[in-house]
Write an enzyme that holds these catalytic residues in place. Structure first.
Site, PDB file in Angstrom:
ATOM      1  N   LYS A 190      62.097 -20.090 -64.357  1.00  0.00           N
ATOM      2  CA  LYS A 190      62.378 -20.577 -65.718  1.00  0.00           C
ATOM      3  C   LYS A 190      63.233 -21.843 -65.607  1.00  0.00           C
ATOM      4  O   LYS A 190      62.713 -22.888 -65.265  1.00  0.00           O
ATOM      5  CB  LYS A 190      63.018 -19.462 -66.539  1.00  0.00           C
ATOM      6  CG  LYS A 190      62.060 -18.272 -66.734  1.00  0.00           C
ATOM      7  CD  LYS A 190      62.661 -17.157 -67.534  1.00  0.00           C
ATOM      8  CE  LYS A 190      61.655 -16.062 -67.857  1.00  0.00           C
ATOM      9  NZ  LYS A 190      61.174 -15.328 -66.652  1.00  0.00           N
TER      10      LYS A 190
ATOM     11  N   HIS B 122      66.990 -15.697 -68.706  1.00  0.00           N
ATOM     12  CA  HIS B 122      66.969 -16.847 -69.618  1.00  0.00           C
ATOM     13  C   HIS B 122      68.322 -17.549 -69.759  1.00  0.00           C
ATOM     14  O   HIS B 122      68.430 -18.517 -70.500  1.00  0.00           O
ATOM     15  CB  HIS B 122      66.459 -16.405 -70.994  1.00  0.00           C
ATOM     16  CG  HIS B 122      65.065 -15.883 -70.958  1.00  0.00           C
ATOM     17  ND1 HIS B 122      63.966 -16.692 -71.051  1.00  0.00           N
ATOM     18  CD2 HIS B 122      64.600 -14.618 -70.816  1.00  0.00           C
ATOM     19  CE1 HIS B 122      62.864 -15.963 -70.973  1.00  0.00           C
ATOM     20  NE2 HIS B 122      63.233 -14.703 -70.828  1.00  0.00           N
TER      21      HIS B 122
ATOM     22  N   SER C  10      64.982 -12.040 -74.558  1.00  0.00           N
ATOM     23  CA  SER C  10      63.939 -13.061 -74.465  1.00  0.00           C
ATOM     24  C   SER C  10      63.180 -13.308 -75.762  1.00  0.00           C
ATOM     25  O   SER C  10      62.582 -14.379 -75.919  1.00  0.00           O
ATOM     26  CB  SER C  10      62.944 -12.683 -73.364  1.00  0.00           C
ATOM     27  OG  SER C  10      62.320 -11.442 -73.646  1.00  0.00           O
TER      28      SER C  10
END
Length: 386
Positions: A239, A209, A181
């Site tokens: 996300k 991610h 990240s």
């Protein structure tokens, strides 16, 4: 009478301010997006993980409205009491099918999911092996598990293999971010899979991610990892998915074990069912999201080309929406972030302990909801401040 403990807290807060490590919450008005109002100032935001621009997508909003009329606001109970709604079940089935794993389990947050999986799979007779750059939730879960905890240098598989060879633990678990990240690079999934097969271990991959972005949205799993019973896969859903929560996909017996033994799953109220309805729509948008991902890739290329030759900072190699610009000192990164904010561009300064000392950085995150002009403004401002 003086309160010594409170005095120490105040001294600690003062030290954080002196070292440019103090964090402050920012007040967002309106919906999440590329253009937002923060603390009353309109800015172009380069700090959200809403990679596909789904957080305020009209289709997800319509799904929420429809589900609210059907199932109300709250779940009312834990999943194992009366809180497990059909919408939760439908999302789990759809997610497993989308990822290519046989079963899945929905959690309220990614942090809870990591605590649940790790503490349920290994205990005092086990050993856990973690990349040095793993997310804090993986580290916390490892420490709470009671297992022996070994960490290896970032993506250093030679050191990891040495640790595995020396291990006498009954159960072994390798845990790794799939997209890291703060650096934006990827774990070597197939090489990790080779190690777990040779040393009889589990592999747990946190794809916070990568899900929604990589591999037509299905995340960073390789075909071999997708087919392996040893691999347990996590995707966070706040996300790129644009909503909230996390889902774990694995072999059916693993999912059943988590239902029976994972304390963060058993002893918490289920997430609101209408969020699961939003997530079902999010999966549809991700599956049909080739144009969003192409636009996001174009932004990454534009930024990297535009920042070539920048003297103030080093842009780390990354093909993901996470584009870290390493500045060095905490104070310098904080000042550059403030200078950008004065120009209406919001890019966060990331400092220790999140990243190593001397590697404070601007963490630029791109979204499909940005325009090419948004990216061009950031490039121009960074060159002007160089």
């Amino acid at each position: 009478m003086s309160f010594a403990a409170l005095t120490r807290l105040r001294q600690g807060l003062a030290a954080l301010r002196t070292d440019h490590l103090e964090r402050r919450r920012l007040l967002l008005d309106g919906a999440q997006g590329a253009h937002v109002t923060i603390n009353g100032q309109h800015v172009i935001s380069f700090c959200s993980n809403d990679y596909l621009g789904l957080a305020a997508d009209p289709a997800l909003i319509r799904a929420a409205h429809a589900a609210l009329d059907q199932c109300g606001v709250g779940a009312g109970a834990a999943h194992l009491i009366t809180g497990h709604h059909r919408l939760h079940h439908d999302f789990e089935s759809a997610f497993a099918g989308f990822i290519g794993k046989p079963a899945a389990l929905l959690f309220s947050t990614g942090y809870m999911a990591n605590l649940a999986v790790i503490t349920a799979l290994v205990g005092r007779h086990g050993e856990l092996f973690a990349d040095r750059l793993d997310h804090a939730s993986l580290v916390d879960a490892a420490q709470l598990s009671g297992a022996r905890f070994s960490r290896y240098r970032h993506n250093d598989l030679a050191q990891l293999e040495s640790q595995l060879a020396d291990s006498t633990a009954q159960d072994r678990l390798i845990v790794s971010d799939l997209v890291f990240s703060m650096d934006g690079d990827l774990a070597p999934v197939d090489a990790l899979l080779d190690l777990v097969e040779r040393y009889d271990a589990w592999l747990y991959l946190d794809d916070a991610h990568g899900f929604g972005v990589l591999n037509q949205g299905r995340g960073g799993l390789t075909d071999a990892a997708r087919a392996s019973d040893r691999v347990i896969y996590l995707a966070t859903l706040g996300k790129a998915a644009g909503v909230s929560g996390a889902a774990v996909a694995a072999q059916p017996d693993v999912i059943e074990w988590l239902i029976q033994k994972a304390r963060p799953y058993i002893y918490t109220t289920a997430s609101p069912p209408f969020l699961a309805a939003c997530l079902l729509e999010s999966l549809r948008q991700i599956e049909a999201g080739a144009a969003r991902r192409a636009r996001l890739s174009a932004h990454v290329a534009q930024l990297r080309q535009g920042l070539a030759g920048l003297k103030r900072g080093v842009l780390m190699p990354s093909d993901t929406p996470i584009q870290p610009l390493v500045i060095g000192a905490n104070a310098d990164a904080v000042q550059l972030s403030k200078d950008l904010l004065q120009r209406g561009l919001m890019v966060p300064a990331i400092r220790t302990p999140t990243v190593p000392v001397g590697t404070a950085r601007l963490r630029i995150t791109l979204s499909a909801s940005h325009s090419a002009d948004d990216v061009a403004q950031l490039v121009e401002a960074l060159h002007a401040l160089d």
